[in-house]
Scaffold this motif. Structure first.
Motif, PDB file in Angstrom:
ATOM      1  N   THR A  70       0.828  -1.205   0.000  1.00  0.00           N
ATOM      2  CA  THR A  70       0.000   0.000   0.000  1.00  0.00           C
ATOM      3  C   THR A  70       0.860   1.252   0.000  1.00  0.00           C
ATOM      4  OG1 THR A  70      -1.759  -1.154   1.148  1.00  0.00           O
ATOM      5  CG2 THR A  70      -1.798   1.250   1.235  1.00  0.00           C
ATOM      6  N   ARG A  71       1.912   1.258   0.810  1.00  0.00           N
ATOM      7  CA  ARG A  71       2.782   2.440   0.838  1.00  0.00           C
ATOM      8  C   ARG A  71       3.467   2.640  -0.503  1.00  0.00           C
ATOM      9  NH1 ARG A  71       4.724   1.157   6.849  1.00  0.00           N
ATOM     10  NH2 ARG A  71       5.183  -0.766   5.793  1.00  0.00           N
ATOM     11  N   ALA A  72       3.855   1.558  -1.163  1.00  0.00           N
ATOM     12  CA  ALA A  72       4.473   1.671  -2.488  1.00  0.00           C
ATOM     13  C   ALA A  72       3.452   2.186  -3.502  1.00  0.00           C
ATOM     14  CB  ALA A  72       5.037   0.320  -2.928  1.00  0.00           C
ATOM     15  N   ALA A  73       2.199   1.714  -3.398  1.00  0.00           N
ATOM     16  CA  ALA A  73       1.160   2.188  -4.312  1.00  0.00           C
ATOM     17  C   ALA A  73       0.903   3.674  -4.105  1.00  0.00           C
ATOM     18  CB  ALA A  73      -0.120   1.387  -4.115  1.00  0.00           C
ATOM     19  N   LEU A  74       0.862   4.123  -2.856  1.00  0.00           N
ATOM     20  CA  LEU A  74       0.702   5.551  -2.585  1.00  0.00           C
ATOM     21  C   LEU A  74       1.850   6.335  -3.206  1.00  0.00           C
ATOM     22  CD1 LEU A  74      -0.449   5.674   1.133  1.00  0.00           C
ATOM     23  CD2 LEU A  74      -1.759   6.385  -0.869  1.00  0.00           C
ATOM     24  N   ASP A  75       3.047   5.812  -3.077  1.00  0.00           N
ATOM     25  CA  ASP A  75       4.215   6.484  -3.631  1.00  0.00           C
ATOM     26  C   ASP A  75       4.080   6.620  -5.142  1.00  0.00           C
ATOM     27  OD1 ASP A  75       6.760   7.690  -3.668  1.00  0.00           O
ATOM     28  OD2 ASP A  75       7.758   5.757  -3.910  1.00  0.00           O
ATOM     29  N   ALA A  76       3.576   5.578  -5.787  1.00  0.00           N
ATOM     30  CA  ALA A  76       3.440   5.601  -7.238  1.00  0.00           C
ATOM     31  C   ALA A  76       2.267   6.472  -7.694  1.00  0.00           C
ATOM     32  CB  ALA A  76       3.262   4.174  -7.762  1.00  0.00           C
ATOM     33  N   LEU A  77       1.227   6.570  -6.906  1.00  0.00           N
ATOM     34  CA  LEU A  77       0.029   7.296  -7.310  1.00  0.00           C
ATOM     35  C   LEU A  77       0.087   8.795  -7.044  1.00  0.00           C
ATOM     36  CD1 LEU A  77      -2.691   4.804  -6.063  1.00  0.00           C
ATOM     37  CD2 LEU A  77      -2.137   5.352  -8.437  1.00  0.00           C
ATOM     38  N   ILE A  78       0.803   9.186  -6.026  1.00  0.00           N
ATOM     39  CA  ILE A  78       0.812  10.591  -5.628  1.00  0.00           C
ATOM     40  C   ILE A  78       1.833  11.356  -6.469  1.00  0.00           C
ATOM     41  CG2 ILE A  78       1.285  12.179  -3.710  1.00  0.00           C
ATOM     42  CD1 ILE A  78       0.145  10.003  -1.868  1.00  0.00           C
ATOM     43  N   GLU A  79       1.404  12.506  -6.961  1.00  0.00           N
ATOM     44  CA  GLU A  79       2.263  13.341  -7.804  1.00  0.00           C
ATOM     45  C   GLU A  79       3.609  13.618  -7.121  1.00  0.00           C
ATOM     46  OE1 GLU A  79       1.650  14.382 -10.919  1.00  0.00           O
ATOM     47  OE2 GLU A  79      -0.178  13.198 -10.858  1.00  0.00           O
ATOM     48  N   PRO A  80       4.654  13.894  -7.913  1.00  0.00           N
ATOM     49  CA  PRO A  80       5.987  14.114  -7.327  1.00  0.00           C
ATOM     50  C   PRO A  80       6.017  15.177  -6.235  1.00  0.00           C
ATOM     51  CG  PRO A  80       6.148  13.940  -9.705  1.00  0.00           C
ATOM     52  CD  PRO A  80       4.679  13.949  -9.374  1.00  0.00           C
TER      53      PRO A  80
END
Length: 159
Positions: free
Chosen positions: A9-19
């Motif tokens: 989930t934390r990796a998915a958040l990292d990938a989904l949230i803009e830079p």
């Protein structure tokens, strides 16, 4: 708690949230409530949702496997963490308190199941006995935990 569901989930958040985006978590705590409406809410949640109530007590006691949100975020890609708070006064109605109760995990419709109507009836009864005028004044401290990627951190690409 989204943050506690694991690295995926934390990796998915990292990938989904803009830079230049962030994770924001919000929490409020009563400094004082007059009349003390959180007391009957807590008592009823213990009775109508004992399993969820025990989970909350374990967190409050500092269970060995539970970490504060700030610690989990520091261990995530969003490791630049800030906390902000504001203190304010507000007046609530019984409807707003019931709505708030249903928004909490311990007394959500899912947690209460078939006991939802009985829970609500008892809560409304307790609130009416406490404040016949239907007004509940409180002072609240609202916190926001904001977590950003460290400056210069690269953003992963979704696979």
């Amino acid at each position: 708690d989204v943050l506690y569901t694991g690295r995926t989930t934390r990796a998915a958040l990292d990938a989904l949230i803009e830079p230049d985006g962030a994770v924001a978590l919000f929490h409020d705590e009563k400094v004082v409530a007059t009349p003390d409406w959180p007391r009957p809410l807590g008592e009823l949640s213990e009775r109508f949702s004992p399993v969820r109530s025990e989970t909350r007590r374990a967190k409050a006691r500092g269970a060995a496997d539970w970490k504060r949100h700030e610690v989990v975020l520091l261990e995530s890609p969003f490791s630049s963490v800030e906390k902000r708070s504001v203190v304010f006064r507000q007046t609530l109605t019984a409807d707003e308190i019931v709505g708030r109760a249903y928004s909490m995990s311990v007394t959500s419709p899912e947690a209460l199941g078939d006991n939802g109507p009985a829970f609500e009836a008892e809560l409304r009864g307790a609130l009416a006995a406490m404040a016949p005028d239907g007004r509940f004044d409180e002072v609240v401290e609202a916190d926001a935990v904001l977590a950003f990627r460290p400056a210069g951190a690269a953003r992963p690409i979704l696979a």
